[in-house]
Write an enzyme that holds these catalytic residues in place. Structure first.
Site, PDB file in Angstrom:
ATOM      1  N   HIS A   3       0.621  -0.893   0.291  1.00  0.00           N
ATOM      2  CA  HIS A   3      -0.351   0.231  -0.239  1.00  0.00           C
ATOM      3  C   HIS A   3       0.957   1.267  -0.044  1.00  0.00           C
ATOM      4  O   HIS A   3       0.369   2.102  -0.860  1.00  0.00           O
ATOM      5  CB  HIS A   3      -0.755  -0.409   1.506  1.00  0.00           C
ATOM      6  N   GLU A   4       2.045   1.435   0.842  1.00  0.00           N
ATOM      7  CA  GLU A   4       3.078   2.552   1.055  1.00  0.00           C
ATOM      8  C   GLU A   4       3.318   2.926  -0.139  1.00  0.00           C
ATOM      9  O   GLU A   4       4.171   3.512  -0.804  1.00  0.00           O
ATOM     10  CB  GLU A   4       3.366   2.232   2.316  1.00  0.00           C
ATOM     11  N   ASP A  33      -5.260   8.462   4.077  1.00  0.00           N
ATOM     12  CA  ASP A  33      -5.378   9.231   2.487  1.00  0.00           C
ATOM     13  C   ASP A  33      -6.799   9.184   2.165  1.00  0.00           C
ATOM     14  O   ASP A  33      -6.562  11.086   1.412  1.00  0.00           O
ATOM     15  CB  ASP A  33      -5.184   7.228   1.404  1.00  0.00           C
ATOM     16  N   HIS A  70       1.726   4.527  -2.824  1.00  0.00           N
ATOM     17  CA  HIS A  70       1.750   5.874  -2.362  1.00  0.00           C
ATOM     18  C   HIS A  70       3.280   6.794  -3.075  1.00  0.00           C
ATOM     19  O   HIS A  70       3.610   6.949  -4.187  1.00  0.00           O
ATOM     20  CB  HIS A  70       1.808   6.285  -1.244  1.00  0.00           C
TER      21      HIS A  70
END
Length: 383
Positions: A81-82, A178, A85
């Site tokens: 997930h990170e 987010d 980004h």
């Protein structure tokens, strides 16, 4: 709390906070508990139509294997997930200082926050999109895994459900999550960045209070920690953006104190203390025999010297080295750097020569002038 770097991806250090090391065994125990396995197996069957053999999962040491695999898989998912980004941020030319995994999930630390609304929008939404993609991969693996491998079925199914939950939860407009960053990006399309940040931060604080209430009612310490994190991060970033706006276009030269009197390094602490009270100053640059500035001494440094030693102790022995910044450096970036070093004072240089002193009081004065009159510049620098 201490962070340990475990690997690097695209040059980005992936760090594990000590809180996660403590929390992972607890999470493994919670996920591997008999009742929890049955609950999650029911979710998997409802979502994907795959019946997992829960009896096989409850025998011997299997619950621990299931819990550990599911817990580790969850934080691998958080890392992905990170990295979602990070990948978009890198595409925009932004640096990523690190990705840190801790008890509440993960944090990708960008070297700078993009001011363009479309960049922040895509960077923020990339995380949930990555989580949904991870959920799709896990669901696909679940559907092709034979029933003879119930542990793998359970873990893949759990990760599919968990990643969808992660994506949906992160889309809540609780800044700086987010969803809150997406909200700020959309608000920044039609209003100043600072105003958009303040609105998003206020909404984030409201969510923090709601999480705190839910955590208190349900006796959920994780929800309470999340509430504290959101509240602190939202208010902190709002203040940071305000400072950035107030100091925009201002350099260190505009903020620093000029013509500050110096003290020779060989002067005694006793004589210097008398001088401080006489001149009513608390901070002095210290010079060596050649006139070069070697550090700074303050009233707090004097207090650390025993009264009986003040006649025999020189100022040079208690002077401290401090950060040095060029006069042309950006004031906001310098303030951030000064805070990161936890130093209260700094020396200002021009071409290697010290020309001024910078302190927290100087920044406070500049910020006050900006708030009141729209300028923190000295009179001789106002156009």
């Amino acid at each position: 709390m201490r962070n340990v770097t475990v690997l690097r991806v695209w040059g980005i250090p992936i760090r594990i906070n000590i809180s996660l090391v403590v929390f992972l065994p607890i999470l493994a125990w919670l996920l591997g508990g008999g009742e929890q396995i049955g609950l999650y197996a029911g979710w998997i069957e409802s979502a994907f139509g795959v019946a997992v053999d829960t009896e096989a999962l409850g025998t011997g040491s299997t619950p621990w294997v299931v819990g550990t695999a599911a817990a580790v898989g969850l934080f691998v998912s958080v890392t992905l997930h990170e990295l979602g980004h990070a990948w978009v941020a890198l595409r925009y030319g932004l640096g990523i200082e690190s990705i840190t995994l801790w008890i509440l999930g993960g944090l990708a630390a960008l070297s700078e926050v993009p001011r363009e609304w479309n960049k922040e929008l895509w960077i923020a939404i990339a995380g949930p999109i990555t989580s949904l993609a991870t959920a799709g991969v896990a669901a696909g693996l679940l559907l092709v895994t034979p029933s003879s491998l119930p542990v793998a079925q359970f873990v893949f199914g759990w990760l599919a459900v968990a990643n969808v939950t992660l994506a949906v939860f992160n889309m809540l407009p609780a800044f700086p999550m987010d969803g809150g960053r997406i909200l700020r990006a959309l608000l920044a399309r039609s209003r100043p960045y600072g105003s958009a940040t303040r609105i998003a931060a206020r909404i984030g604080v409201v969510f923090a209070m709601l999480f705190a209430v839910v955590g208190a009612i349900g006796v959920n310490p994780i929800m309470l920690l999340l509430a504290l994190f959101i509240y602190g991060a939202a208010t902190s970033e709002s203040r940071t953006v305000l400072l950035d706006e107030l100091l925009e276009g201002i350099t260190v030269e505009d903020v620093m104190s000029r013509d500050v009197p110096t003290v020779p390094a060989d002067e005694t602490v006793a004589a210097f203390t008398e001088r401080m009270f006489r001149e009513r100053r608390t901070t002095y640059p210290v010079t060596d025999e050649n006139g070069g500035v070697v550090g700074i001494v303050t009233l707090a440094d004097m207090r650390s010297i025993d009264p009986g030693d003040r006649e025999t102790t020189s100022v040079g022995r208690v002077a401290k080295e401090v950060p040095r910044f060029e006069v042309t450096a950006d004031a906001f970036e310098t303030l951030a750097a000064l805070n990161s070093t936890r130093a209260k004072n700094a020396l200002v240089t021009r071409d290697g020569s010290v020309v001024g002193v910078l302190s927290e009081a100087d920044f406070t004065h500049a910020l006050s002038m900006q708030r009141e009159f729209g300028t923190g510049l000295p009179d001789d620098r106002v156009a």
